[in-house]
Design a protein around this motif. Structure first.
Motif, PDB file in Angstrom:
ATOM      1  N   UNK A   3      26.532  35.376  11.086  1.00 48.39           N
ATOM      2  CA  UNK A   3      27.882  35.561  10.791  1.00 48.39           C
ATOM      3  C   UNK A   3      28.551  36.237  11.744  1.00 48.39           C
ATOM      4  N   UNK A   4      27.944  37.553  12.063  1.00 44.99           N
ATOM      5  CA  UNK A   4      28.517  38.196  13.439  1.00 44.99           C
ATOM      6  C   UNK A   4      28.449  37.605  14.394  1.00 44.99           C
ATOM      7  N   UNK A   5      27.551  37.100  14.873  1.00 43.95           N
ATOM      8  CA  UNK A   5      27.296  36.383  16.014  1.00 43.95           C
ATOM      9  C   UNK A   5      28.432  35.246  16.287  1.00 43.95           C
ATOM     10  N   UNK A   6      28.609  34.464  15.105  1.00 44.79           N
ATOM     11  CA  UNK A   6      29.519  33.403  15.063  1.00 44.79           C
ATOM     12  C   UNK A   6      31.058  33.977  15.175  1.00 44.79           C
ATOM     13  N   UNK A   7      31.233  35.012  14.707  1.00 44.71           N
ATOM     14  CA  UNK A   7      32.598  35.561  14.676  1.00 44.71           C
ATOM     15  C   UNK A   7      32.779  36.176  15.926  1.00 44.71           C
ATOM     16  N   UNK A   8      31.859  36.663  16.690  1.00 42.50           N
ATOM     17  CA  UNK A   8      31.780  37.353  18.197  1.00 42.50           C
ATOM     18  C   UNK A   8      31.939  36.335  19.009  1.00 42.50           C
ATOM     19  N   UNK A   9      31.546  34.997  18.854  1.00 39.76           N
ATOM     20  CA  UNK A   9      32.255  33.838  19.793  1.00 39.76           C
ATOM     21  C   UNK A   9      33.504  33.497  19.523  1.00 39.76           C
ATOM     22  N   UNK A  10      33.965  33.554  18.331  1.00 43.45           N
ATOM     23  CA  UNK A  10      35.153  33.218  17.933  1.00 43.45           C
ATOM     24  C   UNK A  10      36.260  34.423  18.630  1.00 43.45           C
ATOM     25  N   UNK A  11      35.746  35.317  18.375  1.00 44.88           N
ATOM     26  CA  UNK A  11      36.872  36.538  19.333  1.00 44.88           C
ATOM     27  C   UNK A  11      36.789  36.335  20.693  1.00 44.88           C
ATOM     28  N   UNK A  12      35.503  36.059  21.376  1.00 44.49           N
ATOM     29  CA  UNK A  12      35.598  35.734  22.722  1.00 44.49           C
ATOM     30  C   UNK A  12      36.395  34.423  23.096  1.00 44.49           C
ATOM     31  N   UNK A  13      36.350  33.516  22.121  1.00 47.11           N
ATOM     32  CA  UNK A  13      37.221  32.265  22.392  1.00 47.11           C
ATOM     33  C   UNK A  13      38.947  32.631  22.217  1.00 47.11           C
ATOM     34  N   UNK A  14      39.085  33.466  20.992  1.00 46.68           N
ATOM     35  CA  UNK A  14      40.533  33.867  21.187  1.00 46.68           C
ATOM     36  C   UNK A  14      41.040  34.744  22.237  1.00 46.68           C
ATOM     37  N   UNK A  16      40.002  34.457  25.375  1.00 42.33           N
ATOM     38  CA  UNK A  16      40.107  33.602  26.410  1.00 42.33           C
ATOM     39  C   UNK A  16      41.573  32.857  26.115  1.00 42.33           C
ATOM     40  N   UNK A  17      41.835  32.255  25.082  1.00 47.88           N
ATOM     41  CA  UNK A  17      43.019  31.546  24.805  1.00 47.88           C
ATOM     42  C   UNK A  17      44.286  32.584  25.146  1.00 47.88           C
ATOM     43  N   UNK A  18      44.111  33.876  24.797  1.00 47.09           N
ATOM     44  CA  UNK A  18      45.321  34.993  24.899  1.00 47.09           C
ATOM     45  C   UNK A  18      45.394  34.951  26.492  1.00 47.09           C
ATOM     46  N   UNK A  19      44.326  35.301  27.413  1.00 48.34           N
ATOM     47  CA  UNK A  19      44.146  35.250  28.610  1.00 48.34           C
ATOM     48  C   UNK A  19      44.832  34.399  29.573  1.00 48.34           C
ATOM     49  N   UNK A  20      44.389  32.939  28.960  1.00 46.32           N
ATOM     50  CA  UNK A  20      45.018  31.794  29.523  1.00 46.32           C
ATOM     51  C   UNK A  20      46.271  31.582  29.364  1.00 46.32           C
ATOM     52  N   UNK A 122      45.432  35.216  19.491  1.00 45.99           N
ATOM     53  CA  UNK A 122      45.551  36.386  19.047  1.00 45.99           C
ATOM     54  C   UNK A 122      44.990  36.337  17.656  1.00 45.99           C
ATOM     55  N   UNK A 123      45.276  35.315  16.916  1.00 45.52           N
ATOM     56  CA  UNK A 123      45.014  35.140  15.298  1.00 45.52           C
ATOM     57  C   UNK A 123      43.366  35.159  15.524  1.00 45.52           C
ATOM     58  N   UNK A 124      42.692  34.207  16.239  1.00 46.05           N
ATOM     59  CA  UNK A 124      41.287  34.109  16.102  1.00 46.05           C
ATOM     60  C   UNK A 124      40.740  35.488  16.575  1.00 46.05           C
TER      61      UNK A 124
END
Length: 138
Positions: A3-14, A16-20, A122-124
């Protein structure tokens, strides 16, 4: 642990979206400040976006020539009224950066998606960080 790994991937995706979204916003600011205006070559068509049979928008991809003579294509989402105007006069104003002509914007293009991307990112990111923190403190 998964779960923490999956949440970490979601955090990185979030993130990335903010930076984009921030990068896109920065490009828009540069174009507004020092963009060079040119008229496109005649537009021959557009793409109509539909959802469940209802038109949600239009995308055009006009080509333009820089002051140095190079040809580029710019993409933009426009409203139905802009499409109606293009049927009478198939050219549209385009702004581009002199040193980076591929960074361009179509006149009357919709830019509301930038803020949506930033808010979703930001939400992610915040949700994933809160989840990881909450699971770590248990």
């Amino acid at each position: 642990m998964k779960e923490k790994l999956f949440a970490g991937i979601i955090c990185i995706l979030g993130i990335f979206l903010v930076l984009s979204g921030c990068s896109e916003r920065s490009d828009q600011a540069k174009l507004a400040e020092r963009g060079i205006e040119v008229m496109s070559q005649p537009i021959t068509g557009y793409t109509q976006r539909t959802k469940r049979g209802v038109t949600t928008g239009y995308e055009i991809s006009p080509t333009f020539q820089t002051i140095t003579g190079q040809t580029y294509t710019c993409h933009g989402n426009v409203s139905e009224s802009t499409i109606n105007q293009l049927q009478h006069n198939p050219v549209i104003k385009i702004k581009y950066l002199l040193n980076e002509p591929s960074t361009c914007t179509v006149d009357h293009a919709e830019t509301s998606g930038i803020w949506f991307t930033i808010l979703i990112g930001l939400g992610l990111a915040l949700g994933a960080v809160a989840y990881i923190y909450n699971r770590s403190s248990l």
